[in-house]
Design an enzyme around this catalytic site. Sequence first.
Site, mmCIF file in Angstrom:
data_model
loop_
_atom_site.group_PDB
_atom_site.id
_atom_site.type_symbol
_atom_site.label_atom_id
_atom_site.label_comp_id
_atom_site.label_asym_id
_atom_site.label_seq_id
_atom_site.Cartn_x
_atom_site.Cartn_y
_atom_site.Cartn_z
ATOM 1 N N ASP A 11 -1.595 -0.235 5.097
ATOM 2 C CA ASP A 11 -2.021 1.160 5.042
ATOM 3 C C ASP A 11 -1.516 1.932 6.259
ATOM 4 O OD1 ASP A 11 -3.874 3.335 3.906
ATOM 5 O OD2 ASP A 11 -4.660 3.088 5.931
ATOM 6 N N HIS A 48 -9.708 0.159 3.197
ATOM 7 C CA HIS A 48 -10.437 0.684 4.358
ATOM 8 C C HIS A 48 -11.727 -0.095 4.616
ATOM 9 C CE1 HIS A 48 -7.674 4.097 4.155
ATOM 10 N NE2 HIS A 48 -7.963 4.175 2.866
ATOM 11 N N GLU A 99 2.294 3.250 -3.827
ATOM 12 C CA GLU A 99 1.804 1.902 -4.135
ATOM 13 C C GLU A 99 2.812 1.145 -4.997
ATOM 14 O OE1 GLU A 99 -1.249 0.506 -3.388
ATOM 15 O OE2 GLU A 99 -2.554 2.175 -2.799
ATOM 16 N N ASP A 123 0.835 -1.200 0.000
ATOM 17 C CA ASP A 123 0.000 0.000 0.000
ATOM 18 C C ASP A 123 0.872 1.252 0.000
ATOM 19 O OD1 ASP A 123 -2.327 1.432 -0.076
ATOM 20 O OD2 ASP A 123 -3.156 0.627 1.768
ATOM 21 N N GLY A 124 0.268 2.362 -0.385
ATOM 22 C CA GLY A 124 0.945 3.647 -0.385
ATOM 23 C C GLY A 124 0.058 4.701 0.239
ATOM 24 N N ASP A 147 -5.019 -2.537 -3.005
ATOM 25 C CA ASP A 147 -6.301 -1.858 -3.163
ATOM 26 C C ASP A 147 -6.287 -0.823 -4.285
ATOM 27 O OD1 ASP A 147 -4.953 0.337 -2.118
ATOM 28 O OD2 ASP A 147 -5.891 0.225 -0.143
#
Length: 327
Positions: free
Chosen positions: A131, A121, A43, A8-9, A67
């Site tokens: 995240d 989320h 990401e 994730d980023g 995501d």
Amino acid sequence: MTIVAAADGSALGNPGPAGWAWYVDENCWQAGGWPHGTNNQGELMAVLDLFRATEHVAAEPLRILCDSQYVINCITKWMPGWKRKGWRKADGKPVLNLDLLKDIDAAIVGRNYTFEWVKGHAGHDLNEAADDKARAAATAYQAKRQPPRGPGFPNTPAGGAATAEAKEPAAAASAPVAGNAAAALPAAAAPFELPGHEQPDLFSSLEEEFAPAGGTAVDAVVALERELLTPSVRADVSRVAVLLHPDFEEIGASGRMWTRDAVLASMDQGAAKAPSMDVLAVDLLDPATALLTYRSTDHRGTALRSSLWRLLEGQWRLRFHQGTPEA
């Protein structure tokens, strides 16, 4: 044995202080970032570092939970065509984030990997952990300090690519980097670079930020809306002030019109639980305007909401909001 990891980023402002992270478990994760970057770059860097961190176990299948549809599409759908066209898109324009994509293209050669999209989320444990680590890195750069980098992947060879970022010589850490805010950081907090990998062009991604196929504006606007629903953010006047457009207006459930100043003056300092958010649609009305519609749910019930976001000086800011309780 398949290695399952989330990547994730995070970018505070998008672009802004940026972080990236991949996460397997609390004993196996890694994070980093830059003083200025985008969600997309975070990401992509998370995915690249994950491949590099697992080079010594390349025979093991790698399942990457992500995501960002932009990142998944870049690697699994678009890269072959871009390469055939000399790393140019269908409209002839150069591909953005090119250095990162070229490095990923080299890192995946001979690897057995799959990508799986997960809704961000939404309570997915690995995604939420990645995240959190990415946002912690971005927050650290915002505060001009070193981010928590994590233990890395077990048994990575000493001096290997996966740990090189943290082992960059101090002299390089204090050198200014053109095109970003690194020179303003104290030496101990300046960004590191992986050997042979230049920092990405951190100001070139606005075109992709509102490219519908890439989903980057969609990701940014949804993430910022979720941030505004978070109790800790709603209690932070300075952060809300950044997210609201100077001409922000809101029509409340009672029909009252709220201005930006009125909202900031009446912000709730309580610690109420954030409402859930079910995204219904995100429409890009033009390159600098996004309309988000969603259903929120909290202890009072559900409401249908619409938010109009405008891109102002590289920052998505909320221009208008309206909520209508459902019967």
